[in-house]
Design a protein around this motif. Structure first.
Motif, mmCIF file in Angstrom:
data_model
loop_
_atom_site.group_PDB
_atom_site.id
_atom_site.type_symbol
_atom_site.label_atom_id
_atom_site.label_comp_id
_atom_site.label_asym_id
_atom_site.label_seq_id
_atom_site.Cartn_x
_atom_site.Cartn_y
_atom_site.Cartn_z
ATOM 1 N N VAL A 116 0.845 -1.179 0.000
ATOM 2 C CA VAL A 116 0.000 0.000 0.000
ATOM 3 C C VAL A 116 0.887 1.237 0.000
ATOM 4 C CG1 VAL A 116 -1.768 1.284 1.270
ATOM 5 C CG2 VAL A 116 -1.784 -1.226 1.286
ATOM 6 N N GLU A 117 0.671 2.084 -0.973
ATOM 7 C CA GLU A 117 1.427 3.348 -1.079
ATOM 8 C C GLU A 117 0.685 4.432 -0.311
ATOM 9 O OE1 GLU A 117 4.325 3.945 -2.690
ATOM 10 O OE2 GLU A 117 4.507 1.843 -3.287
ATOM 11 N N ARG A 118 1.383 5.153 0.500
ATOM 12 C CA ARG A 118 0.785 6.288 1.232
ATOM 13 C C ARG A 118 1.146 7.565 0.523
ATOM 14 N NH1 ARG A 118 -1.788 4.305 5.714
ATOM 15 N NH2 ARG A 118 -0.791 2.505 6.581
#
Length: 156
Positions: A153-155
């Motif tokens: 998951v990219e923030r």
């Protein structure tokens, strides 16, 4: 909750007697036109639809569902139904008869904390998303757990 599937097909004899057929493509969609059949002709007809009913209001637990979050038809004709309330996938044959259950409630391999979605992969494996466990699981066509992984998951 009861699932119903309706399938229709042209009968083989109807297609053989269809007359001259014209094919053309429009925006990636194949269109087949029967160009020499009189408008009042009945030489081409759809066979009766086949209806598959899976599920009951009362009865055997294999046919009772709480919250269906995915249904897929496998290449062999089997139908997999993901029930989030039970945290399991039930597989039925092409006639709607129960075959087996895949997965169960839990946090181990092949288990689900909050079964969220069910998808079919190109290789006829089942891809199952466990929302609360933040894990995706892959099962082979026979229902054997193959692997699990957590998507990155990219923030922002």
């Amino acid at each position: 909750m009861i699932l119903s599937f309706s399938l229709s097909a042209c009968s083989e004899t109807s297609v053989k007697n269809a007359g001259t057929v014209s094919h053309r493509d429009s925006a990636g969609i194949v269109i087949v036109e029967n160009v020499d059949v009189p408008p009042d002709s009945t030489t081409v007809r759809l066979d009766s639809p086949s209806i598959i009913r899976i599920g009951e209001v009362e009865g055997d637990p294999e046919y009772l569902f709480g919250r269906i979050v995915g249904v897929v038809r496998m290449k062999d004709g089997n139908i997999a139904v993901a029930d989030a309330q039970a945290n399991e996938i039930r597989v039925f044959d092409r006639f709607g008869k129960y075959v087996r259950t895949i997965g169960r409630r839990g946090s181990g391999p092949g288990e689900f904390i909050n079964l969220y979605r069910l998808f079919m992969t190109p290789g006829d494996s089942l891809l199952v998303v466990d929302f609360e466990g933040l894990r995706w699981s892959v099962f082979d066509p026979a229902g054997t757990h193959f692997r699990s992984f957590r998507p990155r998951v990219e923030r922002w």
